[in-house]
Design a protein around this motif. Structure first.
Motif, short mmCIF file in Angstrom:
data_model
loop_
_atom_site.label_atom_id
_atom_site.label_comp_id
_atom_site.label_asym_id
_atom_site.label_seq_id
_atom_site.Cartn_x
_atom_site.Cartn_y
_atom_site.Cartn_z
N UNK A 40 0.86 -1.18 0.00
CA UNK A 40 0.00 0.00 0.00
C UNK A 40 0.90 1.24 0.00
N UNK A 41 0.40 2.38 -0.47
CA UNK A 41 1.22 3.60 -0.46
C UNK A 41 1.67 3.96 0.96
N UNK A 42 2.90 4.43 1.06
CA UNK A 42 3.44 4.90 2.34
C UNK A 42 3.54 6.41 2.27
N UNK A 43 2.82 7.08 3.16
CA UNK A 43 2.80 8.54 3.22
C UNK A 43 3.72 8.94 4.37
N UNK A 97 6.31 12.94 1.54
CA UNK A 97 6.74 12.12 0.40
C UNK A 97 5.86 10.88 0.36
N UNK A 98 5.36 10.56 -0.83
CA UNK A 98 4.54 9.37 -1.03
C UNK A 98 5.39 8.34 -1.75
N UNK A 113 6.94 8.60 -5.45
CA UNK A 113 6.07 8.96 -6.56
C UNK A 113 5.55 10.39 -6.45
N UNK A 114 5.67 11.00 -5.28
CA UNK A 114 5.18 12.37 -5.12
C UNK A 114 5.84 13.01 -3.91
N UNK A 115 6.00 14.34 -4.00
CA UNK A 115 6.60 15.10 -2.89
C UNK A 115 5.95 16.47 -2.86
N UNK A 116 5.65 16.93 -1.65
CA UNK A 116 5.09 18.27 -1.48
C UNK A 116 5.60 18.84 -0.16
N UNK A 117 5.97 20.12 -0.17
CA UNK A 117 6.45 20.78 1.04
C UNK A 117 5.40 21.76 1.53
N UNK A 118 5.35 21.93 2.84
CA UNK A 118 4.41 22.85 3.45
C UNK A 118 3.31 22.10 4.17
N UNK A 119 2.72 22.76 5.15
CA UNK A 119 1.67 22.14 5.96
C UNK A 119 0.39 22.00 5.13
#
Length: 140
Positions: free
Chosen positions: A54-57, A112-113, A120-126
């Motif tokens: 499963x995806x790991x967040x 990071x996902x 597969x994905x990255x986003x910064x910030x709350x």
């Protein structure tokens, strides 16, 4: 599918179902439906990522970070919506500086996902709960 127990970190093979009423770890017998984010460290990081179908967040955070503290409750609420659909985890960049450096974390919080062992994905910030839910839904 393979999932990592949030209690003892052992790998479990469970049938892939649309929803689960009960699912217990074969080793420690605790519920696999537990959704509280688990703490990743240098020693268990790769094992958890590789053994999760499963995806790991992952929330890269630090205890002194104001936005991290604000996002923490939202992260836990979002985790509760995805039992056995996504594994929510946290990396304290103060304690795990090697992981922060390994993934080039320049600002926190950073999400990071990982899916199938790869970023597969990255986003910064709350993020608020709705945005965390939407982000997770993209990968399940």
């Amino acid at each position: 599918m393979r999932v990592v127990c949030p209690h003892c970190k052992s790998v479990n093979n469970i049938p892939l179902l649309e929803s689960y009423k009960k699912a217990n770890c074969g080793k420690c017998k605790n519920s696999l439906l537990e959704t509280k984010p688990i703490e990743l460290t240098d020693t268990n990081f790769d094992e958890v990522i590789v053994n999760s179908d499963i995806p790991v967040i992952i929330d890269f955070w630090a205890p002194w970070c104001g936005p991290c503290k604000m996002m923490g409750p939202n992260f836990e609420k979002s985790a509760a919506k995805f039992p056995l659909k996504a594994l929510y985890t946290k990396v304290n960049t103060e304690n795990e500086q090697n992981l922060g450096a390994r993934f080039g974390i320049r600002s926190i919080p950073t999400i990071i996902v990982f899916k199938n062992g790869k970023e597969v994905h990255r986003i910064s910030g709350a993020l608020d709960e709705v945005n965390l839910n939407n982000l997770t839904s993209q990968f399940i």
